[in-house]
Each structure stands twice: as structure tokens, then as C-alpha cells.
Motif scaffolding. Structure first.
Motif, short mmCIF file in Angstrom:
data_model
loop_
_atom_site.label_atom_id
_atom_site.label_comp_id
_atom_site.label_asym_id
_atom_site.label_seq_id
_atom_site.Cartn_x
_atom_site.Cartn_y
_atom_site.Cartn_z
N LEU A 1 0.80 -1.19 -0.14
CA LEU A 1 -0.06 -0.08 -0.18
C LEU A 1 0.93 1.34 -0.12
O LEU A 1 1.94 1.34 0.80
CB LEU A 1 -0.93 0.06 1.30
CG LEU A 1 -2.01 -1.15 1.34
CD1 LEU A 1 -2.96 -1.00 2.62
CD2 LEU A 1 -2.80 -1.32 0.16
N GLN A 2 0.22 2.40 -0.73
CA GLN A 2 1.05 3.50 -0.67
C GLN A 2 1.19 4.18 0.58
O GLN A 2 0.42 4.31 1.39
CB GLN A 2 0.40 4.56 -1.81
CG GLN A 2 0.47 4.06 -3.14
CD GLN A 2 1.98 4.05 -3.80
OE1 GLN A 2 2.86 5.23 -3.39
NE2 GLN A 2 2.25 3.23 -4.71
N VAL A 3 2.36 4.63 0.92
CA VAL A 3 2.61 5.50 2.08
C VAL A 3 1.68 7.02 2.15
O VAL A 3 1.65 7.35 0.84
CB VAL A 3 3.84 5.88 2.52
CG1 VAL A 3 4.19 6.95 3.71
CG2 VAL A 3 4.82 4.62 2.35
N ARG A 4 0.96 7.46 2.94
CA ARG A 4 0.21 8.38 2.91
C ARG A 4 1.04 9.79 2.63
O ARG A 4 2.39 9.74 2.73
CB ARG A 4 -0.08 8.74 4.27
CG ARG A 4 0.62 9.11 5.55
CD ARG A 4 0.09 9.46 6.56
NE ARG A 4 -0.44 8.41 7.37
CZ ARG A 4 -1.75 7.90 7.74
NH1 ARG A 4 -2.76 8.81 7.03
NH2 ARG A 4 -2.10 6.87 8.26
N ARG A 5 0.69 10.60 1.96
CA ARG A 5 1.15 11.56 1.36
C ARG A 5 1.89 12.78 2.26
O ARG A 5 2.79 13.29 2.48
CB ARG A 5 0.37 12.55 0.44
CG ARG A 5 -0.13 11.70 -0.82
CD ARG A 5 -1.07 12.70 -1.71
NE ARG A 5 0.00 13.59 -2.33
CZ ARG A 5 0.79 13.64 -3.28
NH1 ARG A 5 1.01 12.51 -3.72
NH2 ARG A 5 1.49 14.69 -3.86
N LYS A 6 1.21 12.80 3.59
CA LYS A 6 1.54 13.93 4.47
C LYS A 6 1.52 12.91 6.02
O LYS A 6 0.64 12.04 6.29
CB LYS A 6 0.72 14.80 4.74
CG LYS A 6 0.81 15.86 3.66
CD LYS A 6 -0.01 17.15 3.78
CE LYS A 6 0.03 18.18 2.61
NZ LYS A 6 -0.65 19.38 2.79
N ARG B 1 -2.81 6.42 15.28
CA ARG B 1 -3.20 6.55 13.86
C ARG B 1 -1.90 6.77 12.95
O ARG B 1 -0.96 7.51 12.84
CB ARG B 1 -3.70 8.33 13.60
CG ARG B 1 -5.13 8.25 14.54
CD ARG B 1 -5.73 9.92 14.32
NE ARG B 1 -4.69 10.83 15.05
CZ ARG B 1 -4.92 11.28 16.15
NH1 ARG B 1 -5.57 10.74 16.93
NH2 ARG B 1 -4.36 12.26 16.67
N ALA B 2 -1.78 5.56 12.38
CA ALA B 2 -0.43 5.19 11.69
C ALA B 2 -0.63 4.31 10.54
O ALA B 2 -1.21 3.54 10.67
CB ALA B 2 0.66 4.65 12.79
N GLN B 3 -0.06 4.45 9.45
CA GLN B 3 0.41 3.30 8.45
C GLN B 3 1.74 2.82 8.81
O GLN B 3 2.68 3.51 9.17
CB GLN B 3 0.10 4.06 7.09
CG GLN B 3 0.58 2.89 6.02
CD GLN B 3 0.31 3.38 4.47
OE1 GLN B 3 -0.01 4.48 4.56
NE2 GLN B 3 1.00 2.80 3.69
N VAL B 4 1.63 1.33 8.70
CA VAL B 4 2.99 0.70 8.68
C VAL B 4 3.80 0.30 7.64
O VAL B 4 2.96 -0.25 6.64
CB VAL B 4 3.07 -0.41 9.91
CG1 VAL B 4 4.31 -1.08 10.19
CG2 VAL B 4 2.10 0.08 11.17
#
Length: 334
Positions: free
Chosen positions: A152-157, A284-287
Motif C-alpha cells: 500500500l502507498q505511504v500517506r502523502r503527509k 493513527r499510523a500506517q506501517v
């Protein structure tokens, strides 16, 4: 075409859940069920068709599945031996070998039960076969979804990049496994900084009983030695587990910015379980994951899967007891 409706509905449910929350183990299970239903529907259509080509394809799939189990067992055995040679004889390094021996044990038990056909052996064999099929399904679902999650793509900010610690070599030196996390964190930080304000990088890890300094300090020193700005590093030096890594880092982030967003960096085999833990702890995180040595990945993945089974132990124990009850019923009927 109606036989494919369950698979299609499950896939739609999976897509809806993915849009709502990606960090759920239930997503992996539903995706696995969708694939399984689709595969069963396809094979059943081939068998019902009555055509020679359909029967050949159906039995070829079954043969490939059986061969795949044997190949997997061999690869796990080889990996287990290699792990012992490279990493030493610790219980954690025995998982690949134990998995291979468990598969062989279940196969031998089922064959013995089918040949001898005593009530006790049939009951035990049925229970063992059911349990192994259940665990295998969950494991394949876990591996496939973890692979998907890692793409999955890393969030933009993001306001923070959190690097999860691991043990130090010789009490003070960053090992290759941890160095790969730090290099990945630098890459993620650079991409985020190019889109706006540079995020703060949090090195997270306390001091173990055999370490000369907290892992977070060694990690920060490694980063600055490789040209990373010291003023953009925050150290979280109290944690001893992944859950504590995330909880204590969360406290730092909430204090600095209550509505923070962050990216957590670990190794690829650990990324999905870390995401599950982040959701459970309210982070609130993407890993994202860093590369891991190929020989280390299978054993580490089994360890992560075992930890997820323990985290959902209540439902797994209940389902396991149902298979045991099924085995008892087989024994009683015979």
C-alpha cells in the motif's frame, strides 16, 4: 455462474472493509474466504462438467496442491536447518523446523488412520486434519494479506516517522536487521519532507538487561552518523515491546500535536502485526516494512503468525474445540 456469488459477495465485503480500515486481521480472513469460495466453485464446475479436460484440470489442481504441501515441507525443513546454523539454537529459531515436522506428523497420522481404521485413530486423525486445515487457511490468509498491506502507498503527509527498535549487538551496536529499518525510515522521511514540512523521526526502544544504552539512543546515533539531522530526532527510551513502542511514541506525538498522523517503520515480516497493534493501541499510523534477509523471513513470519493467533486466542480456541469435538464424534460413530 451462481456458484461464484458467495465469492463475489465476500470480495465486495473485503473491499468495503479495506476502505474503512486496513489494519484488521478480519480483512485477511474474508479475502481468504473469497479466494477459497471462488476456487471451490471453479473446481466443482469442472467436476460437474463431465468433460475430460475439466476432470483433468480439476485433478491436476488437486495434485499441484498435494505437491505444494510436500515442497513447502521440504523448504521449511531446509530453512529451519539454515536458521539454526546462522542464528543459533534458540526456541524462536526452531519454528520453521517445527512447522515442517508438524506437517509430516499430520500426514503420517492421517495415512495411518486411513490404513488401520481403528475408531481412536480415525477420531484423532479427523481432529488433526481439521485443525491443520484451519491453521493452514489462516496462515495463507495472513501471508497474502500481509504482502498486500506491505504494497500500500505511504500517506502523502505525516507529522512523525516512528522507527521500532530491536536488540543491539554487543550491547551497543545496531545490527543489520535494525539498520535496515533505519535506512527505510530515512527513505520515507525524505519522501515526506519533499512534499512539505519535514516530519519528526522518533526512535523507539528502551534498554534491555544486556544492553549498554537504550536502543533508541543507538538508533539516533546511527542516523546522525549517516547524515540525518539531529534536531529532527526524538528519542523514546522506555519501551520493551512493540505495544509499548507504540503507546509511548503515541504519548510523545499527542503532546506535540494532538491531531498527528504518522508512519511506523519496522521490518516487512513484522509490518502487518505492528499495524494490528497500532490499531489496538489507538495510534493513527500506517506501517511500512524494511527488507529482511531471505533466510530469516520464513521463520520470522511464522513467529508473527503465532503471535497473531495468541492475540485472537479466544476465538481460535473455540474453533479448535469444535474440531476436537468433530474428532470425538467420528470416534463415537465408528
Amino acid at each position: 455462474m451462481f456458484v461464484y456469488i458467495p465469492a463475489a459477495l465476500l470480495f465486495l465485503v473485503f473491499c468495503w472493509r479495506m476502505l474503512r480500515e486496513r489494519r484488521r486481521f478480519g480483512n485477511a480472513v474474508i479475502l481468504g474466504l473469497a479466494v477459497l469460495c471462488g476456487l471451490v466453485a471453479w473446481v466443482s464446475r469442472l467436476l460437474r462438467s463431465g468433460s475430460t479436460s475439466g476432470l483433468v484440470i480439476a485433478f491436476s489442481l488437486l495434485a499441484v496442491g498435494a505437491l505444494g504441501i510436500l515442497v513447502l515441507t521440504y523448504l521449511l525443513f531446509v530453512n529451519g536447518v539454515r536458521m539454526l546454523r546462522k542464528e543459533g539454537r534458540s526456541p524462536a529459531n526452531l519454528l520453521s523446523l517445527l512447522a515442517a515436522l508438524s506437517i509430516l506428523g499430520v500426514i503420517a497420522l492421517v495415512i495411518t488412520a486411513a490404513v488401520v481404521r481403528t475408531p481412536v485413530l480415525l477420531g484423532v486423525g479427523a481432529a488433526a486434519l481439521g485443525l491443520s486445515a484451519y491453521v493452514s487457511f489462516l496462515f495463507l490468509s495472513f501471508v497474502c494479506y500481509a504482502f498486500l498491506y506491505g504494497r500500500l502507498q505511504v500517506r502523502r503527509k505525516a507529522d512523525f516517522v516512528v522507527v521500532l527498535g530491536s536488540g543491539l549487538v554487543g550491547g551497543s551496536t545496531v545490527p543489520p536487521l535494525l539498520a535496515s529499518r533505519l535506512r527505510r525510515a530515512q527513505e520515507v522521511h525524505a519522501r515526506l519532507a519533499a512534499r512539505g514540512r519535514p516530519p519528526v523521526l522518533i526512535t523507539s526502544g528502551g534498554q534491555g538487561p544486556d544492553e549498554d544504552l537504550p536502543e533508541s539512543h543507538a538508533m539516533a546515533d546511527y542516523l546522525t552518523d549517516h547524515g540525518f539531522p539531529a534536531e529532527l530526532i526524538e528519542r523514546e527510551d522506555r519501551s520493551t515491546t512493540t505495544e509499548e513502542n507504540l503507546r509511548f511514541s503515541k504519548a510523545i506525538m499527542e503532546k506535540a500535536k494532538p491531531d498527528y498522523r504518522c508512519v511506523v517503520v519496522t521490518n516487512n515480516y513484522h509490518a502487518f502485526r505492528a499495524a494490528l497493534t497500532a490499531r489496538r493501541t489507538g495510534v493513527r499510523a500506517q506501517v511500512v516494512g524494511a527488507p529482511t534477509a531471505s533466510y530469516f523471513w520464513p521463520n520470522a513470519t511464522i513467529r508473527e503468525f503465532a503471535a497473531v493467533l495468541v492475540a485472537y486466542r479466544r476465538i481460535n480456541v473455540c474453533i479448535g474445540l469444535l474440531f476436537v469435538l468433530g474428532g470425538v464424534l467420528v470416534w463415537a460413530v465408528r
